[in-house]
Every structure is written in C-alpha cells, then in structure tokens.
Design an enzyme around this catalytic site. Structure first.
Site, mmCIF file in Angstrom:
data_model
loop_
_atom_site.group_PDB
_atom_site.id
_atom_site.type_symbol
_atom_site.label_atom_id
_atom_site.label_comp_id
_atom_site.label_asym_id
_atom_site.label_seq_id
_atom_site.Cartn_x
_atom_site.Cartn_y
_atom_site.Cartn_z
ATOM 1 N N ASP A 1 -1.124 1.168 4.832
ATOM 2 C CA ASP A 1 -0.927 0.001 5.706
ATOM 3 C C ASP A 1 -0.882 0.359 7.187
ATOM 4 O O ASP A 1 -0.196 -0.288 7.984
ATOM 5 C CB ASP A 1 0.361 -0.762 5.323
ATOM 6 C CG ASP A 1 0.345 -1.201 3.879
ATOM 7 O OD1 ASP A 1 -0.743 -1.516 3.369
ATOM 8 O OD2 ASP A 1 1.423 -1.215 3.251
ATOM 9 N N GLY B 1 -4.661 -3.240 0.297
ATOM 10 C CA GLY B 1 -4.735 -4.556 0.946
ATOM 11 C C GLY B 1 -5.091 -4.295 2.392
ATOM 12 O O GLY B 1 -4.285 -3.768 3.138
ATOM 13 N N GLN C 1 -4.837 3.508 0.867
ATOM 14 C CA GLN C 1 -3.512 4.151 0.890
ATOM 15 C C GLN C 1 -3.429 5.140 2.067
ATOM 16 O O GLN C 1 -4.114 4.945 3.058
ATOM 17 C CB GLN C 1 -3.208 4.862 -0.451
ATOM 18 C CG GLN C 1 -2.986 3.920 -1.620
ATOM 19 C CD GLN C 1 -4.257 3.405 -2.269
ATOM 20 O OE1 GLN C 1 -5.131 4.172 -2.615
ATOM 21 N NE2 GLN C 1 -4.361 2.109 -2.460
#
Ligand code: GDP
Ligand code: IMO
Ligand code: MG
Length: 430
Positions: free
Chosen positions: A13, A40, A224
């Site tokens: 992130d 994401g 990741q």
C-alpha cells in the site's frame, strides 16, 4: 531501451498503483507478475478513482497492453467481476489489450475456504490474511497439484486435476471436522466461465520476448511489499509469494537482465495491515492522525491500516535485498500538519544498537526504534509538482531520508492524483 520494475519497499500500500499509472504514459506494456486479488491498487485520474486488484494499472490508459503473468494466482470469478467493474467505468478490456498467462494458477473456492478455516482456527496466532485464498493456492502450486488456466481447455483433464487437488484438500478438511468439498458443481461452474478466461490466454513468455525484440518498453508492476516477501519479509507474517524485483522475471518468463531499473515505492511514513511486528508503530494520536489524513483503510478488506513513523532501517534493508535503483517517495502531503516528524535510524535490542531488522520474529517484536527528529513544515504540499516549490523543512526531511537510505529519490508524490508528482529522474531514461 529500459524496462522498469515497480515494487513496494515496505508492507504494501505504498502507492504502487498511482506510480505505475503515472509511469505507464511512457510504457507500452504493463505486467503483473505475482500476488493475486489480495492486492488493491488505487489510481485517481481527473477525480475518478479506480481500484484494481488483479488487472495491471496500465489498463486505464489507451493503447497499452496489460499482462497477467504466470506468477499471479487468479480467482477467475474475481477477475471477471473486476473486468466488468472497470468496463462499467468506460475502460476498454478486450483480447486486444489484456493477455493472461496460460500457466497462471487458479484460486478456487476451496482455497478461500481453507484460508478462512485456518485463520479462524489460529485465534491470536492468526496472520491477518486478506482471506482471499492466496496462501492455499500458492501451496497447491508448489505441491504440483494446482489447476492452471490451460487446464480449463479440456473437460477430461480438468476432471482429473480436480480429483487430485480435492483428494489433498478433503483429507485436511476431514481432519479439521469440515465438510467434504464436492467436485461436480465446481467442474460445472468452471466450464461455464472457461471461454471467458481462455480467450485472453497466451504464452506470456513468448509475447514478452516479442515485445522486447520490437523495443517496446515494459513496466513490471509488483504487488504487496518486500517486508511481505515469503523469504525476506517478517515471516510468518507475510504473503505467500516473492515480492522482490527478481520475481518479475520468474513471474512473467524472462531473464533478470530484462529488468533494467528497479523503482521502489516508499511511503513517507509506514503502514501495515494485518498482524506482525512493526517497530515504529504509533498507537497514539499521531498514529490516528496519519491514518485519518492518509485515508489508511485497506483497499481490499477495508481494514484500518496500522500507522507509524518512517523506518529508515527497514527501507535501507529492503533496498539492498531487492536491488532498488531509485525511490518514489509517496504521501509526503500526509505529514503536512505535524509539528515534529521522526525517522527511525537504528534499533536497540538486548542493550545493543543494531542497524538491521533481525530475522527472528521474537527479536523483531523486541527491537526499540532509535529516532532522529525533524521540524514539521506545517504548510500544504498537496499537489506540488516541482521540488523547488516544497517548503524548506520538507526538503530537509527528504534529503536526510535520501542520505540515510543511500538511494536516490527519483520522484515524489504529493496527492493521489496521477499528475501530482515531482519528477527528479526518469527511470525509463536514467
Ligand atoms: P498500492 O497497493 O501500493 O497501490 O497502494 P494503495 O492504493 O493500496 O494505497 C495507497 C493510497 O494512497 C491510495 O488511496 C492512493 O490513492 C493514495 N495515494 C497515493 N499517493 C498518494 C500521495 O502522494 N498522497 C496522498 N494523500 N495519497 C496518495
Ligand atoms: P498491495 O499490492 C498490504 C497482507 C495481509 C496479511 C498478509 C498475508 O495493495 O500493496 P495474504 O492474503 O496475502 O495471504 O495476507 O499480507 N497483504 C497486504 N498488505 N497491501 C497488500 O497488497 C497486501 N496483500 C497482502 O494484510 O498481513
Ligand atoms: Mg494496496
């Protein structure tokens, strides 16, 4: 001609999606090479937000090829859903711009169930996974019993492969007092969607070779971060794939010499989702402030991300492990309102000062950060596009950070928007 790998240098992130999208204006091809829909990646283009899980972040730009490599684990239903979702936002996805490796391994419903069964049974020892079935799917890949994209071609073959993998899963399920997973319904469901997946399927290694031969620029998009790498991360609190830059080669089918520049994405502070050691974590008002201003909620699971100070020791370590050439420093604007900013420059453990994170989780939990303190700049950096326009105290923080990690900061991100980025050194040209 340079190809660039973009990877997270912390616990994920870091803003990989934003930077890959920004850089992909220069690339011809964007390749995902590991992970799955545990990722994401958020892009903001002219106020419109796109959240990508399996699709490479180049998908939103016209005339770019997106590739999902053999190293990715694919939940076929999640992928089809994501394709529909992005299409509904006006983005074109077709066999013209999306290629999926025929050798990529599938995440099936029993993988997700196994992930959940294990996490629930682990109690306090849980990893805090995204519960997407990532770990169990990679286990089956290494165990040589996995179903791959190409297995969807033949009903007979698929039947046989499912028999094999379910023999293994059902033995474990029985042992844990869970119901048996039935093959027939899954077979039927898979055959229904098989044409939708197979139409994108190609030998990715061959395509990449052709792109290289035709001097196309390739951007490899990691998921990741290095601290979640199964070999180099905070094991066992990691994901089940290699997240380091060299995984781009194995995860797509090219040699390591195809990657000419490794760009590490680094947040100006630190976050982590899920369990595990986090030496600079702030469980106070400042941690809350970082979380609120940085909107630190998981893209995939909506979980609150744990927040803390920038850990220079960790980033200097991950730079070395992954051969990072330059850093894109993101979310600088999140620090705008702070009076004081701290950076971890060493650890203390057993009365001694050390300059790296020890490998044992017991020690990782014990290390105490030693901080260097900086004056905050207390003015808005959001949207700044030139280094010279940054407040003086922000420049001091960045320069000291750069010196400490011994690696050039090649760009700085000052908001979620694509173009709110300071370019210092172009990874494709340097
Ligand atoms: P990824 O997984 O590395 O792609 O990162 P995520 O998308 O999961 O999380 C990064 C979050 O920070 C997203 O919401 C981005 O829109 C946002 N973001 C990225 N760069 C910046 C930045 O420079 N400033 C701010 N305020 N937000 C950013
Ligand atoms: P992106 O690509 C942050 C974390 C999970 C958990 C651990 C294992 O968006 O940076 P898994 O489901 O992979 O078995 O979970 O890894 N994790 C991430 N944390 N960003 C991610 O991806 C992550 N993908 C997995 O929270 O701690
Ligand atoms: Mg993310």
């Amino acid at each position: 001609m340079k190809n660039v790998a973009v990877i997270g240098s912390q616990w994920g992130d870091e803003g990989k999606g934003k930077i890959v999208d920004w850089l992909s204006s220069e690339a011809d091809v964007v390749v995902r090479f590991q992970g799955g829909h545990n990722a994401g990646h958020t892009l903001v283009v002219d106020g419109i937000t796109y959240k990508l899980r399996l699709l490479p972040s180049g998908i939103v730009r016209k005339n770019k090829i997106s590739i999902i490599g053999n190293g990715v684990v694919i939940d076929p239903w999640a992928l089809l859903e994501e394709i529909d979702e992005i299409k509904s936002k006006g983005i074109k996805v077709s066999i013209e711009n999306l290629i999926i490796s025929e050798s990529a391994n599938l995440i099936l419903p029993f993988h997700k169930e196994m992930d959940e069964i294990r996490e629930d049974a682990a109690g306090k020892a849980k990893i805090g996974t995204t519960r997407r079935g990532i770990g169990p799917a990679y286990e089956d890949k290494i165990g040589r019993r996995s179903i791959r994209v190409m297995d969807l071609i033949s009903k007979k073959n698929l039947n046989q492969r499912l028999e094999t993998v379910l023999l293994h899963h059902n033995a474990i399920r029985k042992g844990l007092g869970k119901n048996i997973f039935k093959k027939d319904k899954l077979m039927e469901d898979l055959l229904k969607i098989a044409p939708e997946i197979l139409k994108f399927s190609k030998p990715v290694w061959k395509k990449i070779y052709e792109f290289k031969k035709n001097k196309k620029k390739i951007l490899f998009e990691g998921a990741q971060g290095i601290l979640l790498d199964v070999d180099h991360g905070t094991y066992p609190f990691v994901t089940s794939s290699n997240t380091v830059a060299s995984a781009a080669a194995t995860g797509s089918g090219c040699g390591p010499n195809s990657i000419n520049y490794v760009l590490g994405i680094t947040k100006a502070y630190t976050t982590r989702v899920g369990e595990g050691p986090f030496p600079t974590e702030l469980k106070d008002d400042i941690g809350e402030k970082l979380g609120t201003r940085g909107k630190e909620f998981g893209t995939v699971t909506s979980r609150k991300r744990r927040c803390g100070w920038f850990d220079g020791v960790l980033v200097r370590q991950t730079i070395k492990i992954s051969g990072i050439d330059g850093i894109a420093l993101t979310k600088l604007d999140v620090l705008d309102e702070l009076d004081e900013i701290k950076m971890c420059v060493a650890y203390e453990i057993y009365g001694k000062e050390i300059d790296y994170l020890p490998a044992a989780v017991e020690d990782q939990l014990k290390v105490k950060p030693i901080y260097k303190s900086f004056k905050g700049w207390k003015s808005e950096t959001k949207g700044i596009k030139k280094f010279d326009d940054l407040p003086e105290n922000a420049k001091v923080y960045i320069k000291e950070l750069e010196k400490f990690i011994e690696t050039k900061i090649s760009s700085i991100s000052t908001s979620p928007e694509r173009n709110d980025t300071i370019l210092i050194e172009d990874p494709f040209k340097s």
